[in-house]
Write a protein that holds these residues in place. Structure first.
Motif, PDB file in Angstrom:
ATOM      1  N   HIS A  42       9.400   6.280  -9.985  1.00 34.49           N
ATOM      2  CA  HIS A  42       8.809   6.347 -11.316  1.00 34.49           C
ATOM      3  C   HIS A  42       8.054   7.659 -11.486  1.00 34.49           C
ATOM      4  CE1 HIS A  42       9.386   2.017 -12.349  1.00 34.49           C
ATOM      5  NE2 HIS A  42       9.333   1.874 -11.039  1.00 34.49           N
ATOM      6  N   LYS A  43       7.666   7.933 -12.731  1.00 32.28           N
ATOM      7  CA  LYS A  43       6.812   9.079 -13.011  1.00 32.28           C
ATOM      8  C   LYS A  43       5.372   8.600 -13.171  1.00 32.28           C
ATOM      9  CE  LYS A  43      10.337  12.002 -15.152  1.00 32.28           C
ATOM     10  NZ  LYS A  43      10.751  12.746 -16.368  1.00 32.28           N
ATOM     11  N   VAL A  44       4.453   9.358 -12.640  1.00 31.43           N
ATOM     12  CA  VAL A  44       3.041   8.991 -12.697  1.00 31.43           C
ATOM     13  C   VAL A  44       2.583   8.828 -14.145  1.00 31.43           C
ATOM     14  CG1 VAL A  44       0.699   9.774 -12.145  1.00 31.43           C
ATOM     15  CG2 VAL A  44       2.547  10.099 -10.495  1.00 31.43           C
ATOM     16  N   PHE A  45       3.113   9.672 -15.057  1.00 29.91           N
ATOM     17  CA  PHE A  45       2.674   9.664 -16.451  1.00 29.91           C
ATOM     18  C   PHE A  45       3.759   9.111 -17.382  1.00 29.91           C
ATOM     19  CE2 PHE A  45       0.513  13.334 -14.423  1.00 29.91           C
ATOM     20  CZ  PHE A  45      -0.781  12.834 -14.459  1.00 29.91           C
ATOM     21  N   GLU A  46       4.601   8.199 -16.895  1.00 27.38           N
ATOM     22  CA  GLU A  46       5.650   7.669 -17.759  1.00 27.38           C
ATOM     23  C   GLU A  46       5.090   6.737 -18.826  1.00 27.38           C
ATOM     24  OE1 GLU A  46       8.428   5.784 -15.226  1.00 27.38           O
ATOM     25  OE2 GLU A  46       7.167   4.052 -14.778  1.00 27.38           O
ATOM     26  N   ASP A  93       8.125  20.102 -20.338  1.00 30.63           N
ATOM     27  CA  ASP A  93       7.346  19.749 -19.145  1.00 30.63           C
ATOM     28  C   ASP A  93       6.703  20.983 -18.512  1.00 30.63           C
ATOM     29  OD1 ASP A  93       7.850  17.077 -19.363  1.00 30.63           O
ATOM     30  OD2 ASP A  93       9.368  16.982 -17.799  1.00 30.63           O
ATOM     31  N   LYS A  94       7.503  22.045 -18.341  1.00 26.52           N
ATOM     32  CA  LYS A  94       6.987  23.247 -17.701  1.00 26.52           C
ATOM     33  C   LYS A  94       5.958  23.959 -18.577  1.00 26.52           C
ATOM     34  CE  LYS A  94       9.277  22.950 -13.892  1.00 26.52           C
ATOM     35  NZ  LYS A  94       8.537  22.661 -12.622  1.00 26.52           N
ATOM     36  N   GLY A  95       6.200  23.974 -19.884  1.00 29.56           N
ATOM     37  CA  GLY A  95       5.239  24.598 -20.787  1.00 29.56           C
ATOM     38  C   GLY A  95       3.912  23.868 -20.810  1.00 29.56           C
ATOM     39  N   VAL A  96       3.973  22.546 -20.828  1.00 37.20           N
ATOM     40  CA  VAL A  96       2.746  21.742 -20.817  1.00 37.20           C
ATOM     41  C   VAL A  96       2.006  21.909 -19.497  1.00 37.20           C
ATOM     42  CG1 VAL A  96       1.877  19.368 -20.791  1.00 37.20           C
ATOM     43  CG2 VAL A  96       3.548  20.064 -22.504  1.00 37.20           C
ATOM     44  N   GLN A  97       2.748  21.967 -18.399  1.00 45.58           N
ATOM     45  CA  GLN A  97       2.107  22.152 -17.094  1.00 45.58           C
ATOM     46  C   GLN A  97       1.423  23.509 -17.011  1.00 45.58           C
ATOM     47  OE1 GLN A  97       4.738  21.692 -13.743  1.00 45.58           O
ATOM     48  NE2 GLN A  97       3.102  21.853 -12.253  1.00 45.58           N
ATOM     49  N   ALA A  98       2.051  24.547 -17.583  1.00 46.63           N
ATOM     50  CA  ALA A  98       1.463  25.885 -17.541  1.00 46.63           C
ATOM     51  C   ALA A  98       0.193  25.980 -18.377  1.00 46.63           C
ATOM     52  CB  ALA A  98       2.486  26.914 -18.017  1.00 46.63           C
ATOM     53  N   THR A 149       0.790  -1.228   0.000  1.00 49.39           N
ATOM     54  CA  THR A 149       0.000   0.000   0.000  1.00 49.39           C
ATOM     55  C   THR A 149       0.821   1.275   0.000  1.00 49.39           C
ATOM     56  OG1 THR A 149      -0.104   0.045   2.411  1.00 49.39           O
ATOM     57  CG2 THR A 149      -1.837  -1.175   1.271  1.00 49.39           C
ATOM     58  N   SER A 150       2.127   1.216   0.024  1.00 46.38           N
ATOM     59  CA  SER A 150       2.894   2.433   0.245  1.00 46.38           C
ATOM     60  C   SER A 150       3.326   3.140  -1.036  1.00 46.38           C
ATOM     61  CB  SER A 150       4.124   2.151   1.109  1.00 46.38           C
ATOM     62  OG  SER A 150       4.940   1.194   0.499  1.00 46.38           O
ATOM     63  N   ASP A 151       2.846   2.737  -2.214  1.00 49.76           N
ATOM     64  CA  ASP A 151       3.093   3.511  -3.419  1.00 49.76           C
ATOM     65  C   ASP A 151       2.385   4.855  -3.265  1.00 49.76           C
ATOM     66  OD1 ASP A 151       4.204   1.165  -4.222  1.00 49.76           O
ATOM     67  OD2 ASP A 151       3.056   0.987  -6.073  1.00 49.76           O
ATOM     68  N   GLU A 152       3.121   5.942  -3.363  1.00 51.51           N
ATOM     69  CA  GLU A 152       2.477   7.234  -3.206  1.00 51.51           C
ATOM     70  C   GLU A 152       3.275   8.318  -3.909  1.00 51.51           C
ATOM     71  OE1 GLU A 152       2.137   8.278   0.862  1.00 51.51           O
ATOM     72  OE2 GLU A 152       4.256   8.025   1.313  1.00 51.51           O
ATOM     73  N   ILE A 153       2.576   9.379  -4.258  1.00 51.75           N
ATOM     74  CA  ILE A 153       3.186  10.514  -4.949  1.00 51.75           C
ATOM     75  C   ILE A 153       4.112  11.256  -3.995  1.00 51.75           C
ATOM     76  CG2 ILE A 153       2.702  12.711  -6.082  1.00 51.75           C
ATOM     77  CD1 ILE A 153       0.044  11.483  -7.020  1.00 51.75           C
ATOM     78  N   LEU A 204       3.978  16.501 -16.036  1.00 49.66           N
ATOM     79  CA  LEU A 204       4.525  15.267 -16.599  1.00 49.66           C
ATOM     80  C   LEU A 204       5.691  14.714 -15.788  1.00 49.66           C
ATOM     81  CD1 LEU A 204       4.474  16.311 -20.359  1.00 49.66           C
ATOM     82  CD2 LEU A 204       2.910  14.739 -19.229  1.00 49.66           C
ATOM     83  N   GLY A 205       6.305  15.544 -14.960  1.00 48.94           N
ATOM     84  CA  GLY A 205       7.426  15.098 -14.136  1.00 48.94           C
ATOM     85  C   GLY A 205       7.021  14.637 -12.746  1.00 48.94           C
ATOM     86  N   MET A 206       5.730  14.480 -12.497  1.00 46.21           N
ATOM     87  CA  MET A 206       5.257  14.066 -11.175  1.00 46.21           C
ATOM     88  C   MET A 206       5.820  12.689 -10.815  1.00 46.21           C
ATOM     89  SD  MET A 206       1.327  13.593  -9.855  1.00 46.21           S
ATOM     90  CE  MET A 206       0.841  15.228 -10.453  1.00 46.21           C
ATOM     91  N   LEU A 207       6.479  12.602  -9.674  1.00 44.94           N
ATOM     92  CA  LEU A 207       7.150  11.370  -9.258  1.00 44.94           C
ATOM     93  C   LEU A 207       6.343  10.640  -8.189  1.00 44.94           C
ATOM     94  CD1 LEU A 207      10.768  12.780  -8.917  1.00 44.94           C
ATOM     95  CD2 LEU A 207      10.044  11.120 -10.628  1.00 44.94           C
ATOM     96  N   TYR A 208       6.505   9.330  -8.178  1.00 43.92           N
ATOM     97  CA  TYR A 208       5.957   8.551  -7.071  1.00 43.92           C
ATOM     98  C   TYR A 208       6.955   7.489  -6.633  1.00 43.92           C
ATOM     99  CZ  TYR A 208       4.706   4.602 -10.165  1.00 43.92           C
ATOM    100  OH  TYR A 208       4.735   3.542 -11.037  1.00 43.92           O
ATOM    101  N   ARG A 209       6.838   7.137  -5.380  1.00 42.62           N
ATOM    102  CA  ARG A 209       7.711   6.138  -4.761  1.00 42.62           C
ATOM    103  C   ARG A 209       7.003   4.791  -4.789  1.00 42.62           C
ATOM    104  NH1 ARG A 209       8.131   4.225   0.538  1.00 42.62           N
ATOM    105  NH2 ARG A 209      10.228   3.694   1.246  1.00 42.62           N
ATOM    106  N   LYS A 210       7.622   3.820  -5.423  1.00 45.80           N
ATOM    107  CA  LYS A 210       7.019   2.499  -5.571  1.00 45.80           C
ATOM    108  C   LYS A 210       7.771   1.490  -4.707  1.00 45.80           C
ATOM    109  CE  LYS A 210       5.988  -1.071  -9.022  1.00 45.80           C
ATOM    110  NZ  LYS A 210       4.562  -1.186  -8.642  1.00 45.80           N
ATOM    111  N   VAL A 211       7.049   0.756  -3.891  1.00 47.52           N
ATOM    112  CA  VAL A 211       7.635  -0.292  -3.062  1.00 47.52           C
ATOM    113  C   VAL A 211       7.388  -1.634  -3.731  1.00 47.52           C
ATOM    114  CG1 VAL A 211       7.617  -1.418  -0.809  1.00 47.52           C
ATOM    115  CG2 VAL A 211       7.341   1.051  -0.967  1.00 47.52           C
ATOM    116  N   VAL A 212       8.462  -2.343  -4.038  1.00 43.15           N
ATOM    117  CA  VAL A 212       8.387  -3.615  -4.765  1.00 43.15           C
ATOM    118  C   VAL A 212       8.660  -4.767  -3.805  1.00 43.15           C
ATOM    119  CG1 VAL A 212       9.346  -4.967  -6.664  1.00 43.15           C
ATOM    120  CG2 VAL A 212       9.195  -2.477  -6.859  1.00 43.15           C
ATOM    121  N   THR A 213       7.793  -5.767  -3.825  1.00 41.19           N
ATOM    122  CA  THR A 213       8.009  -6.968  -3.035  1.00 41.19           C
ATOM    123  C   THR A 213       8.874  -7.941  -3.832  1.00 41.19           C
ATOM    124  OG1 THR A 213       5.863  -6.706  -1.942  1.00 41.19           O
ATOM    125  CG2 THR A 213       6.905  -8.870  -1.819  1.00 41.19           C
TER     126      THR A 213
END
Length: 344
Positions: A170-174, A133-138, A30-34, A144-153
């Protein structure tokens, strides 16, 4: 009866995963989170990958670990890039001490250009992608660079192995096909609204009121943004990298970047000012085609490269955002509870 039936059970080998404590089992699922973004988040993730490349991923791969995966394979690409860049820089500079003047002076010229060229190549690749990335976000609100932490078993490597979790970034939108919508829902639920992120994007699209079910409409639009942005970044980052190498190849970078005879922070700022002046002079030379025998042709090539890099960013952002907004004719997505509806 129960004791007798337990005696007849087969001797199941121990699996360390099922011997873990319940909090660790919960963590692994359950610990995958942005990750909360800070100015140094990207640098911290790259540093973490580099340390793991050297001390974790490479040894695991060499041992044939069954837990080595595609993420680790891609991450290991940092190592040959850094080693190759160092070799290019050392190609001329490492042997300079063995030369006598004027050979040392002549050898140091391509050495400096090679060093700055390698640095500006990497900087250009990063800058070209970051500008998109910055232009698209604006324009769309999609980070597009939003990161998340993934815990792998992981599977146990040996009997009694209890360290069965690994962390990946990883990136949320990779992936355009499989973005991590679940993490965005999870983020919204933490703040009291499951569709918090989708509502924000819908507002960027031009909807004045919150939608009843925004995810279907928003997700389809975001997928298009991801695909077009990926193509734009591939083109833009290559052109900015080429521009960086071209700037390093100009005459101003043949001389040493020096700082005034100061100490501490003042010496750093003095060196940065000197670097800025050198970079400006190099840009002027590239733009005007100076220091080349065929000045007219060099001017055309230099200006084409500069404007191509700028245009690739502007057009890339424009194309990614094209068709994203709904315009004035918004579809009726709200149900008016004051009206009577007839079911057919």
């Amino acid at each position: 009866m129960q004791a007798a039936s337990q005696k007849n059970l087969p001797n199941i080998p121990e699996n360390a995963y099922y011997k873990q404590t319940s909090p660790k089992k919960e963590l692994s699922s359950t610990s995958d989170e942005i990750i909360k973004r800070t100015p140094l988040t990207g640098a911290r993730v790259v540093a973490d990958k580099l340390v793991n490349d050297i001390f974790v991923y490479a040894p695991k791969g060499m041992k044939g670990s069954r837990n080595s995966n595609f993420y680790e394979f891609l991450s290991l690409g940092l190592v040959p890039n850094i080693i190759g860049s160092g070799m290019l820089i050392a190609l001329f500079n490492a042997a300079n001490k063995s030369y006598r003047n004027p050979d040392r002076t002549f050898a140091s010229i391509p050495g400096r250009k090679m060093a700055f060229g390698v640095g500006f190549y990497a900087l250009g690749k990063w800058l070209g992608s970051k500008l998109i990335d910055k232009g698209v976000q604006a324009t769309t609100g999609v980070d597009l660079g939003m990161l998340y932490r993934k815990v792998v078993t992981e599977l146990p490597e040996h009997k009694g192995d209890k360290d069965l979790t690994a962390v990946e970034y990883h990136k949320v939108f990779e992936s355009a096909d499989f973005p991590r919508w679940d993490l965005l829902y999870k983020y919204g639920e933490k703040h009291g609204n499951r569709y918090l992120w989708q509502d924000k994007i819908a507002k960027k699209m031009g909807f004045r009121e919150p939608l009843n079910c925004p995810d279907d409409l928003v997700h389809e639009k975001v997928k298009g943004v991801i695909i077009k942005s990926s193509a734009a970044k591939a083109i833009s980052s290559s052109l900015w990298a080429a521009l960086g190498v071209a700037l390093a190849a100009q005459v101003p970078f043949e001389t040493r970047i020096t700082s005034e005879n100061t100490k501490g922070f003042n010496k750093v700022t003095s060196g940065l000012r000197s670097m800025a002046v050198t970079l400006k002079d190099s840009f002027v030379d590239l733009y005007n085609g100076n220091n080349f025998k065929f000045k007219r042709g060099a001017k055309i090539v230099g200006r084409t490269l500069i404007f191509a890099a700028l245009a690739s960013t502007v057009l890339g952002v424009f194309n990614a955002a094209r068709g994203f907004k709904v315009g004035k004719n918004q579809p009726d997505t709200q149900i008016d509870t004051r009206k009577e509806y007839e079911v057919h």
